[in-house]
Design a protein around this motif. Structure first.
Motif, mmCIF file in Angstrom:
data_model
loop_
_atom_site.group_PDB
_atom_site.id
_atom_site.type_symbol
_atom_site.label_atom_id
_atom_site.label_comp_id
_atom_site.label_asym_id
_atom_site.label_seq_id
_atom_site.Cartn_x
_atom_site.Cartn_y
_atom_site.Cartn_z
ATOM 1 N N LEU A 48 0.858 -1.190 0.000
ATOM 2 C CA LEU A 48 0.000 0.000 0.000
ATOM 3 C C LEU A 48 0.889 1.234 0.000
ATOM 4 C CD1 LEU A 48 -3.246 0.681 1.933
ATOM 5 C CD2 LEU A 48 -1.351 2.270 2.250
ATOM 6 N N ARG A 68 0.110 3.758 -10.751
ATOM 7 C CA ARG A 68 -1.124 3.108 -11.183
ATOM 8 C C ARG A 68 -0.980 2.469 -12.544
ATOM 9 N NH1 ARG A 68 -3.082 1.132 -8.279
ATOM 10 N NH2 ARG A 68 -4.283 2.563 -6.987
ATOM 11 N N PRO A 74 -3.291 -0.541 -3.437
ATOM 12 C CA PRO A 74 -4.080 0.577 -2.915
ATOM 13 C C PRO A 74 -3.212 1.811 -2.723
ATOM 14 C CG PRO A 74 -4.502 -1.436 -1.665
ATOM 15 C CD PRO A 74 -3.327 -1.713 -2.545
ATOM 16 N N ASP A 96 -7.254 5.403 -4.336
ATOM 17 C CA ASP A 96 -8.391 4.653 -3.820
ATOM 18 C C ASP A 96 -9.079 5.363 -2.664
ATOM 19 O OD1 ASP A 96 -8.175 1.935 -5.280
ATOM 20 O OD2 ASP A 96 -6.143 2.355 -4.623
ATOM 21 N N ASP A 97 -8.354 6.227 -1.978
ATOM 22 C CA ASP A 97 -8.908 6.920 -0.818
ATOM 23 C C ASP A 97 -8.054 8.160 -0.567
ATOM 24 O OD1 ASP A 97 -10.486 7.503 1.356
ATOM 25 O OD2 ASP A 97 -10.014 5.702 2.491
ATOM 26 N N ALA A 115 -8.327 -0.402 3.373
ATOM 27 C CA ALA A 115 -7.856 -0.503 1.989
ATOM 28 C C ALA A 115 -7.214 -1.854 1.725
ATOM 29 C CB ALA A 115 -6.871 0.625 1.689
ATOM 30 N N ARG A 118 -9.938 -4.499 1.450
ATOM 31 C CA ARG A 118 -10.614 -4.428 0.156
ATOM 32 C C ARG A 118 -9.754 -5.024 -0.943
ATOM 33 N NH1 ARG A 118 -12.132 0.819 2.160
ATOM 34 N NH2 ARG A 118 -10.590 1.873 0.861
ATOM 35 N N ALA A 119 -8.442 -4.823 -0.833
ATOM 36 C CA ALA A 119 -7.530 -5.345 -1.856
ATOM 37 C C ALA A 119 -7.399 -6.854 -1.795
ATOM 38 C CB ALA A 119 -6.158 -4.703 -1.705
ATOM 39 N N THR A 166 -7.784 -0.966 -11.076
ATOM 40 C CA THR A 166 -7.485 -0.730 -9.669
ATOM 41 C C THR A 166 -8.423 -1.600 -8.824
ATOM 42 O OG1 THR A 166 -9.104 1.037 -9.338
ATOM 43 C CG2 THR A 166 -6.938 1.675 -10.240
ATOM 44 N N PRO A 167 -8.135 -1.786 -7.523
ATOM 45 C CA PRO A 167 -9.030 -2.588 -6.680
ATOM 46 C C PRO A 167 -10.476 -2.091 -6.691
ATOM 47 C CG PRO A 167 -6.948 -2.293 -5.566
ATOM 48 C CD PRO A 167 -6.889 -1.424 -6.798
ATOM 49 N N ASN A 168 -10.678 -0.776 -6.615
ATOM 50 C CA ASN A 168 -12.047 -0.260 -6.614
ATOM 51 C C ASN A 168 -12.720 -0.423 -7.968
ATOM 52 O OD1 ASN A 168 -12.135 0.467 -3.934
ATOM 53 N ND2 ASN A 168 -11.444 2.557 -4.291
ATOM 54 N N LYS A 194 -17.284 -0.867 -0.286
ATOM 55 C CA LYS A 194 -16.428 -0.243 0.712
ATOM 56 C C LYS A 194 -16.885 -0.493 2.136
ATOM 57 C CE LYS A 194 -14.593 3.362 -2.265
ATOM 58 N NZ LYS A 194 -13.161 3.115 -2.157
#
Length: 242
Positions: A48, A68, A74, A96-97, A115, A118-119, A166-168, A194
């Motif tokens: 991260l 990216r 993340p 991502d945030d 994060a 989520r990943a 990306t993860p999201n 999320k």
């Protein structure tokens, strides 16, 4: 042990964040410039990235774009820019945030943990209610026309070529593909991908959708896969999606 790289030109922030990361069980690396960050990323397996937007050699936005383009790790931006447009621009280029300075180190640790959860993938099930159930019920393979997603390997392809999501972006696409023709509101997408640990705003979802369309659509201005239902939200365009 997950490794977190903290990039900021303020030594005090680097020391504080590193200390909290290590107390939370992470391996923490620090960098004061973009060049130092790139060197750390190339020589370490980073899980991260915590990234300040204002660096002495080049901008955090520039570094975010570069990272990216090569990785789906993340990225959480740390910024003194509190206006909505700056935050949306950061999300649009791949973050991502975000956290705004000054921030609570404890809140930052909670965002780091969220994060990384989520990943880990859809099977972790981070969202409440229907979203959590959806996370657990995804078929192994989702496909429509040239687009295919293998949820077991977290791999999305179009015409056989792997797409760098990306993860999201990945989670939004899988959510929409899992229920073709269902209209998801922005709030439902936020809740599903999320969970309760996210306190962003719905325009962030629009930014992720825009980025996703750039990667999966033949013509992002005339999308076939992710369709906007004006005044309501988004839906996947397949007839059956499977």
């Amino acid at each position: 042990m997950n490794t977190v790289l903290v990039v900021d030109d303020e030594a005090k922030i680097l020391d504080i964040v590193k200390s909290y990361l290590e107390k939370s069980g992470y391996r923490a690396l620090t960098a004061g410039t973009g060049k130092e960050a790139l060197a750390a990323l190339r020589s370490n397996k980073v899980s991260l990235l915590l990234l300040d937007l204002m660096l002495p050699d080049f901008s955090g936005e520039e570094l975010c774009r570069k990272v990216r383009s090569e990785s789906d790790m993340p990225i959480i931006m740390m910024t003194a820019k509190v206006d909505e447009e700056s935050i949306i621009r950061g999300l649009r280029i791949g973050a991502d945030d975000y956290v705004t300075k000054p921030f609570s180190p404890r809140q930052l640790m909670a965002r780091v943990a969220a994060a990384l959860r989520r990943a880990d993938g859809p099977s972790s099930g981070t969202g409440p209610g229907e979203g959590r159930n959806l996370q657990r019920s995804f078929p192994r393979i989702l496909s429509w026309e040239a687009l295919s997603a293998d949820t077991g390997n977290r791999r999305v392809t179009k015409n056989g070529a792997t797409l760098p999501l990306t993860p999201n972006e990945y989670k939004i696409l899988i959510l929409l593909m899992s229920r073709p023709q269902k209209i998801f509101t922005r709030d439902e997408i936020i809740d599903s991908i999320k969970g309760d640990d996210y306190d962003g705003f719905d325009r962030a979802i629009d930014s992720h959708i825009k980025n996703l369309r750039q990667k999966i659509e033949d013509d992002p201005r005339s999308p076939r896969y992710i369709l906007t239902v004006y005044g309501m939200g988004y839906r996947f365009g397949g007839e059956d999606g499977l």
